[in-house]
Scaffold this motif. Structure first.
Motif, PDB file in Angstrom:
ATOM      1  N   GLU A 147      14.574  28.827  25.834  1.00  0.00           N
ATOM      2  CA  GLU A 147      14.433  27.417  26.173  1.00  0.00           C
ATOM      3  C   GLU A 147      15.545  26.600  25.518  1.00  0.00           C
ATOM      4  N   CYS A 148      15.920  26.977  24.275  1.00  0.00           N
ATOM      5  CA  CYS A 148      16.985  26.278  23.561  1.00  0.00           C
ATOM      6  C   CYS A 148      18.320  26.451  24.292  1.00  0.00           C
ATOM      7  N   ALA A 149      18.636  27.694  24.707  1.00  0.00           N
ATOM      8  CA  ALA A 149      19.880  27.947  25.435  1.00  0.00           C
ATOM      9  C   ALA A 149      19.887  27.227  26.774  1.00  0.00           C
ATOM     10  N   GLN A 150      18.744  27.273  27.497  1.00  0.00           N
ATOM     11  CA  GLN A 150      18.638  26.585  28.787  1.00  0.00           C
ATOM     12  C   GLN A 150      18.893  25.090  28.613  1.00  0.00           C
ATOM     13  N   ARG A 151      18.303  24.527  27.566  1.00  0.00           N
ATOM     14  CA  ARG A 151      18.416  23.083  27.358  1.00  0.00           C
ATOM     15  C   ARG A 151      19.855  22.693  27.033  1.00  0.00           C
ATOM     16  N   LEU A 152      20.537  23.468  26.194  1.00  0.00           N
ATOM     17  CA  LEU A 152      21.914  23.134  25.818  1.00  0.00           C
ATOM     18  C   LEU A 152      22.851  23.209  27.017  1.00  0.00           C
ATOM     19  N   VAL A 153      22.729  24.267  27.824  1.00  0.00           N
ATOM     20  CA  VAL A 153      23.594  24.396  28.995  1.00  0.00           C
ATOM     21  C   VAL A 153      23.336  23.265  29.986  1.00  0.00           C
ATOM     22  N   SER A 154      22.056  22.944  30.205  1.00  0.00           N
ATOM     23  CA  SER A 154      21.712  21.852  31.122  1.00  0.00           C
ATOM     24  C   SER A 154      22.266  20.523  30.632  1.00  0.00           C
ATOM     25  N   MET A 155      22.146  20.277  29.333  1.00  0.00           N
ATOM     26  CA  MET A 155      22.649  19.017  28.779  1.00  0.00           C
ATOM     27  C   MET A 155      24.160  18.916  28.941  1.00  0.00           C
TER      28      MET A 155
END
Length: 537
Positions: free
Chosen positions: A223-231
């Motif tokens: 979830e952390c990796a997904q959130r950073l890439v999306s941001m």
């Protein structure tokens, strides 16, 4: 009963999310996330070159996932350095064999967990961040021109984000004559340490404070990796975006049956080589989970409109897949089909289909195919030879036409330059084509270039260009006037200096004479006084 410190052992869980982004047509990032090794490689060098270079680097590093289990930190640090340099050699060799890949390169940032220590290898401008005790520390320094400007105090971190040369990398693995040795660092590992490895598509648009907040508050790795890439994509990143997250966890009993385990993940361009990487690590590997959301930014919508796509349509994401090592693939019968398709399939008169090369009809079909192939090959060679000859003739004619046109144009120009140590006016331009000079001296002056200031000599070495002879002649007169003025000023300064020195000498002589006269007068007075005293006696 508490567990002894000696039996405690750190393990690493990791994940990766990599996305092509909203502008690029292919993903040139490659990443690896395992139990003992994590790595991020940002490729460069065109559509085919970047993904090839980053994939080669991941393949070169992947063996550390299984080769670092002996627990020797120095051995693993040496292994990481040599693996990075081996990747450099492989990239150079492939670029030489396939010229379309010339100029390709990649960054490398990798971390291995060995015997309670982190071993970091880094070259390029991808980054590694370590979250320790709630504080984010940047563990790498960009090998870039902009970082050099920051280090020398010429620009600030804020100015670097919009600097026009922010993408110029000074050290990188690739088809270049530069140092390929990576920076190596070793740091004590602690339970709860969290690493972020990312390409500049992420750290180039997100502030370090934002990274620290997300890494600190989002416990779930994926979830952390997904959130950073999306941001990063929503913030307007126009590059490929990749984030690798790794956490150190403590196993209290290293001999326990259910030790932490995960399947290594491969992201980006290297995910097209899953089987090869599975053979290298000798265990199953899986492709990284795709980005779930985050591409509905204004930049993404504009890019979709430019490419003729519906901006509201969600792109189809590739499914995750798992590759087994070759030993398992052979047992499962999943070997690569070695049939080259050279044996034709023939339907006989009785309706039966045969591909037996011993069958006369199949053998005849094979001979016929070979004859046709030879005819086609000869025809293709002849056609290619004719085309090559025509192309060479056209190129030569084009070069000749360009040469003639360039020479005629050059003779309408003039420049001032150095002609055997003297300032001269040249007709033409200060360059050459195929070794033929496009200029010749038409007027020499009496001015020696050695008499000119260094800055003027540098300009003459480059050539001071003019559109007409009159402009060039006028400029030589200006140079001569300024040179004469400079000589007169120098002579005047020398005259003033000489006069000042003479005046000082005269004043010193006058002062010395005064002192001598005063001394003589004093001596005379003393003598007179002594004489008067004697007379009284």
């Amino acid at each position: 009963m508490p567990t002894s410190t000696a039996s405690q052992q750190l393990f690493m869980y990791s994940t990766v999310v990599s996305d092509v982004g909203t502008v690029r047509s292919n993903n040139q990032d490659s990443a690896f996330a395992g139990e003992h090794l994590i790595a991020i490689c940002d490729g460069m060098g065109g559509h085919a070159g970047g993904d090839t270079a980053s994939t080669i680097a991941i393949r070169s590093l992947a063996h550390i996932e299984q080769d670092n289990v002996d627990g020797d930190v120095q051995v693993v640090s040496h292994m990481m350095a040599t693996s990075v340099m081996a990747a450099h050699d492989a990239i150079v060799g492939k670029a030489k064999r396939e010229r379309r890949l010339a100029g390709m390169g990649t960054t490398v940032t990798s971390v291995a967990l060995v015997a309670g220590c982190w071993v970091l290898a880094h070259i390029g401008d991808s980054r590694a961040y370590l979250l320790h005790d709630g504080h984010l520390v940047r563990m790498t320094s960009d090998h870039s021109y902009v970082q050099h400007l920051i280090d020398t105090g010429r620009i600030s971190e804020a100015e670097a984000r919009n600097h026009p040369q922010r993408n110029v990398v000074m050290r990188v693995l690739g088809d270049f004559d530069i140092d390929s040795r990576p920076d190596i660092a070793i740091r004590k590992a602690h339970p709860g340490d969290r690493w972020l490895l990312c390409s500049d598509g992420l750290c180039g648009v997100l502030e370090d404070s934002t990274l620290e907040e997300v890494l600190s508050t989002c416990a779930d790795q994926e979830e952390c990796a997904q959130r950073l890439v999306s941001m990063a994509l929503r913030a307007g990143s126009t590059d490929n975006v990749t984030a690798v997250i790794a956490d150190a966890t403590l196993a209290l009993d290293a001999d326990a049956f259910d030790l932490p385990h995960q399947t290594p993940l491969v992201g980006g361009a290297a995910s097209a080589s899953l089987e090869t990487i599975a053979d290298i690590v000798n265990e199953p590997v899986a492709s990284a989970p795709p980005l779930r959301e985050g591409k509905q930014s204004p930049a993404a919508r504009a890019a979709a409109l430019r490419s003729g796509k519906d901006p509201n349509e969600e792109p189809k994401q590739p499914e995750q897949r798992v590759a087994q090592p070759s030993s398992v693939r052979e047992d499962n019968g999943d070997r690569v089909n070695t049939d080259t398709g050279e044996i034709p399939i023939v339907q006989k008169r009785n309706g039966r289909i045969s591909a037996d090369p011993n069958d006369p009809e199949v053998a005849k079909a094979i001979r016929n195919e070979h004859i046709e192939e030879r005819k086609t090959k000869r025809s293709r060679k002849f056609r290619n030879r004719i085309i090559t000859i025509l192309i060479i003739i056209l190129v030569l004619l084009g070069v000749a036409g360009v040469g003639v046109g360039t020479y005629r144009w050059s003779q309408t120009k003039y420049y001032i330059g150095d002609n055997n140590g003297k300032v001269a006016i040249f007709q033409g331009v200060p360059t050459s084509i195929f070794g033929a000079k496009l200029s010749h001296a038409v007027t020499d002056t009496n001015m020696k270039t050695s008499d000119l200031p260094p800055s003027w000599r540098e300009q003459l070495d480059q050539g001071i260009s003019f559109d007409t002879y009159g402009e060039a002649k006028s400029h030589t007169r200006l140079i001569k006037k300024q040179l004469n003025d400079a000589k007169r000023k120098q002579e005047a300064r020398q005259q003033e200096k000489a006069e000042a020195e003479q005046k000082a000498k005269d004043e010193a002589a006058a002062k010395q004479k005064q002192q001598e006269e005063a001394a003589k007068k004093a001596a005379d007075q003393a003598a007179q006084t002594n004489k008067s005293g004697g007379d009284k006696s």
